[in-house]
Design a protein around this motif. Structure first.
Motif, mmCIF file in Angstrom:
data_model
loop_
_atom_site.group_PDB
_atom_site.id
_atom_site.type_symbol
_atom_site.label_atom_id
_atom_site.label_comp_id
_atom_site.label_asym_id
_atom_site.label_seq_id
_atom_site.Cartn_x
_atom_site.Cartn_y
_atom_site.Cartn_z
ATOM 1 N N ASP A 1 38.746 3.989 80.710
ATOM 2 C CA ASP A 1 39.486 2.918 81.389
ATOM 3 C C ASP A 1 40.854 2.730 80.734
ATOM 4 O OD1 ASP A 1 37.437 2.384 83.181
ATOM 5 O OD2 ASP A 1 36.509 0.863 81.905
ATOM 6 N N PHE A 2 40.847 2.689 79.409
ATOM 7 C CA PHE A 2 42.134 2.506 78.713
ATOM 8 C C PHE A 2 43.056 3.696 78.965
ATOM 9 C CE2 PHE A 2 39.460 -0.383 76.055
ATOM 10 C CZ PHE A 2 40.188 -1.548 76.272
ATOM 11 N N GLU A 3 42.456 4.885 79.033
ATOM 12 C CA GLU A 3 43.286 6.084 79.293
ATOM 13 C C GLU A 3 43.936 5.997 80.682
ATOM 14 O OE1 GLU A 3 40.540 9.101 76.613
ATOM 15 O OE2 GLU A 3 40.558 9.329 78.792
ATOM 16 N N ILE A 4 43.135 5.587 81.661
ATOM 17 C CA ILE A 4 43.672 5.468 83.038
ATOM 18 C C ILE A 4 44.823 4.461 83.049
ATOM 19 C CG2 ILE A 4 43.121 4.608 85.363
ATOM 20 C CD1 ILE A 4 40.284 5.819 84.920
ATOM 21 N N PHE A 5 44.604 3.351 82.359
ATOM 22 C CA PHE A 5 45.663 2.336 82.295
ATOM 23 C C PHE A 5 46.938 2.935 81.693
ATOM 24 C CE2 PHE A 5 48.055 -1.081 80.327
ATOM 25 C CZ PHE A 5 48.086 -2.031 81.330
ATOM 26 N N LEU A 6 46.774 3.677 80.624
ATOM 27 C CA LEU A 6 47.944 4.233 79.928
ATOM 28 C C LEU A 6 48.644 5.295 80.784
ATOM 29 C CD1 LEU A 6 46.523 4.486 76.294
ATOM 30 C CD2 LEU A 6 48.253 2.879 77.154
ATOM 31 N N GLU A 7 47.855 6.093 81.508
ATOM 32 C CA GLU A 7 48.470 7.153 82.332
ATOM 33 C C GLU A 7 49.350 6.544 83.426
ATOM 34 O OE1 GLU A 7 44.604 9.990 81.685
ATOM 35 O OE2 GLU A 7 45.041 9.346 83.740
ATOM 36 N N THR A 8 48.788 5.572 84.170
ATOM 37 C CA THR A 8 49.580 4.965 85.248
ATOM 38 C C THR A 8 50.752 4.176 84.666
ATOM 39 O OG1 THR A 8 47.627 4.822 86.607
ATOM 40 C CG2 THR A 8 49.466 3.441 87.271
ATOM 41 N N SER A 9 50.514 3.530 83.534
ATOM 42 C CA SER A 9 51.610 2.787 82.911
ATOM 43 C C SER A 9 52.754 3.734 82.577
ATOM 44 C CB SER A 9 51.141 2.103 81.629
ATOM 45 O OG SER A 9 50.199 1.108 81.940
ATOM 46 N N GLN A 10 52.411 4.920 82.067
ATOM 47 C CA GLN A 10 53.473 5.869 81.689
ATOM 48 C C GLN A 10 54.275 6.303 82.914
ATOM 49 O OE1 GLN A 10 54.358 6.475 78.483
ATOM 50 N NE2 GLN A 10 56.133 7.403 79.508
ATOM 51 N N GLN A 11 53.555 6.518 84.047
ATOM 52 C CA GLN A 11 54.296 6.886 85.276
ATOM 53 C C GLN A 11 55.271 5.786 85.659
ATOM 54 O OE1 GLN A 11 51.150 7.546 88.080
ATOM 55 N NE2 GLN A 11 50.447 9.365 86.986
ATOM 56 N N ASN A 12 54.810 4.546 85.549
ATOM 57 C CA ASN A 12 55.700 3.434 85.912
ATOM 58 C C ASN A 12 56.844 3.286 84.908
ATOM 59 O OD1 ASN A 12 54.749 2.067 88.411
ATOM 60 N ND2 ASN A 12 52.829 2.025 87.273
ATOM 61 N N ILE A 13 56.542 3.535 83.647
ATOM 62 C CA ILE A 13 57.608 3.474 82.638
ATOM 63 C C ILE A 13 58.682 4.513 82.984
ATOM 64 C CG2 ILE A 13 58.137 3.969 80.197
ATOM 65 C CD1 ILE A 13 55.269 2.806 79.591
ATOM 66 N N ASN A 14 58.255 5.656 83.481
ATOM 67 C CA ASN A 14 59.220 6.710 83.837
ATOM 68 C C ASN A 14 60.012 6.345 85.091
ATOM 69 O OD1 ASN A 14 58.152 8.129 81.736
ATOM 70 N ND2 ASN A 14 56.863 9.453 83.000
ATOM 71 N N GLU A 15 59.377 5.600 86.008
ATOM 72 C CA GLU A 15 59.993 5.430 87.333
ATOM 73 C C GLU A 15 60.639 4.079 87.611
ATOM 74 O OE1 GLU A 15 56.889 6.456 90.111
ATOM 75 O OE2 GLU A 15 56.688 8.437 89.181
ATOM 76 N N VAL A 16 60.116 3.007 87.024
ATOM 77 C CA VAL A 16 60.622 1.683 87.418
ATOM 78 C C VAL A 16 61.919 1.384 86.667
ATOM 79 C CG1 VAL A 16 60.096 -0.789 87.524
ATOM 80 C CG2 VAL A 16 58.275 0.874 87.851
ATOM 81 N N ASP A 17 62.909 0.971 87.443
ATOM 82 C CA ASP A 17 64.197 0.612 86.869
ATOM 83 C C ASP A 17 64.081 -0.816 86.311
ATOM 84 O OD1 ASP A 17 66.779 -0.133 86.475
ATOM 85 O OD2 ASP A 17 67.373 -0.040 88.587
#
Ligand code: UDP
Length: 403
Positions: A94-110
């Protein structure tokens, strides 16, 4: 488009003058709100009015969303339940899934706002993008007794913010950053809360085939276990032994809440033999919710846990007698036997509903008191003022800020 002047008859001229004055100090700044859903639930409800009003005051404001798939929102719903102290296993995956999606958003959200205002745990990791601007974390959840594993995980991020904001004194935590207590609010002029004609109310009742032949007891909520729709049906059944009435359980889903369908199906199943129970899966339509609240004799909010419970303020603003659980931010709104009745169990809820249905004059008085209590404490004008003072305080060094 609702104009600020339109609030003057409701809250008075001086309140609006204050807002305009404070806003001048924020000219040139952009407040960027970020959360995980644009509809359904209290956060979206508030932002949909807060952002345009800030803009009207001349403060730059924008609202962005993070993206996430089904798995991510399943995990964040588990986090949500765990923060509310609800049992449930959170796994390493669960924590891994959270971190993976968070990283995508960190890369994409201005995250270019002068102040980045992050709502709830879903987008919390965006703070890793922090670069010279101010960051606020707004916790809408009751974290007075959280699952420590989830809380400690979130703390890794919380400490990177300038400040955290909680809804009620009992939610505050020991933190190494500044914290503020600001309760949410409703907009009295939004479609959700504005006055409606009897014709509009009747049209909605007709649409959902709810006759007006007996008192109507209503809970408006997402279909969420923590809103306890099954407990509401049990309380209604107890009332029904003594008083003939209808129950309306109505709500839609939120795109960041994957549990809705299951809970809705359970409620439908439990209600199917009783034609006086109306379990409604609503499209997002504020006028319809407004109409259902206004058509009700008593409003119930039997949450097991609650952040604030905007539906309570919405009901009280309509001068409705309310029965609500004594959890989270609800007791800020319902002062027992003054602006509604608090309950602690299914039996307590049914007792309180019976009392209100049997004593219309008492019910009316509670509703009237409730409306004034909301006017004085939980309207969006107070909320705007608190937020703008909070924003200003970020540019000053004081340790303690009294709002
Ligand atoms: N709401 C809505 N549609 C629904 C169910 C709820 O618009 O189908 C609104 C409700 O009127 C209130 C908000 O969503 O404004 C729910 O906020 P609350 O604080 O009561 O609970 P949350 O869903 O945030 O836990």
């Amino acid at each position: 488009m609702i104009k600020l002047e339109e609030y003057i008859p409701i809250v008075g001229q001086s309140v609006i003058d204050d807002l305009r004055l404070i806003a001048t100090r924020l000219k040139g700044k952009t407040i960027q709100h970020i959360n995980s859903t644009s509809v359904g639930g209290g956060v979206a409800e508030i932002l949909s009015r807060m952002v345009p009003l800030l803009q009207e005051l001349g403060v730059g404001a924008r609202w962005d969303l993070i993206k996430g798939g089904e798995q991510f929102f399943e995990v964040t719903k588990k986090f949500h339940n765990a923060l509310h102290g609800y049992p449930g296993e959170i796994t390493k995956r669960d924590f891994e899934i959270f971190l993976e999606t968070s990283q995508q958003n960190i890369n994409e959200v201005d995250t270019c706002g002068n102040i980045v205002f992050i709502h709830d745990p879903q987008p919390i990791a965006l703070v890793k993008r922090r670069q010279g601007n101010k960051w606020l974390w707004r916790c809408h959840v009751d974290v007075s007794d959280p699952n420590e594993k989830v809380w400690n995980f979130l703390m890794e991020y919380i400490v990177r913010y300038d400040a955290a904001v909680f809804s009620a004194p009992s939610f505050s935590r020991r933190l190494p950053i500044r914290q503020f207590l600001i309760s949410p609010s409703i907009d009295p002029l939004s479609d959700k809360n504005k006055e409606l004609s009897q014709e509009t109310i009747d049209r909605v009742l007709l649409k959902y085939q709810i006759p007006k032949d007996k008192p109507i007891v209503t809970q408006i909520s997402r279909f969420d276990r923590l809103k306890d729709p099954l407990g509401v049906i049990e309380a209604y059944r107890e009332v029904k032994k003594y008083i003939n009435c209808r129950l309306v359980l109505a709500g839609g889903g939120a795109s960041d809440d994957p549990e809705g369908t299951m809970v809705f199906t359970q409620a439908m199943e439990m209600a199917k033999k009783d034609k006086d129970i109306h379990v409604l899966l609503l499209p997002q339509n504020d006028i319809e919710i407004n109409a259902l609240q206004r058509a009700s004799t008593v409003i119930i909010q039997k949450s097991i846990r609650e952040g604030f419970g905007l539906t309570v303020s919405e009901a009280l603003w309509k001068a409705k007698p309310v029965v609500a659980s004594n959890v989270g931010g609800i007791p800020l709104q319902v002062k027992h036997k003054y602006s509604g009745l608090l309950c602690h169990s299914i039996q307590g809820a049914s007792f309180a509903i019976k009392q209100l249905l049997n004593s219309p004059a008492y019910a009316k008085k509670l509703g009237e008191n409730g409306k004034e209590h909301i006017r004085n404490n939980f309207l969006i004008t107070r909320h705007l003022r608190d937020y703008m003072l909070l924003f200003l305080s970020l540019y000053h060094g004081e340790d303690v800020v009294y709002l």
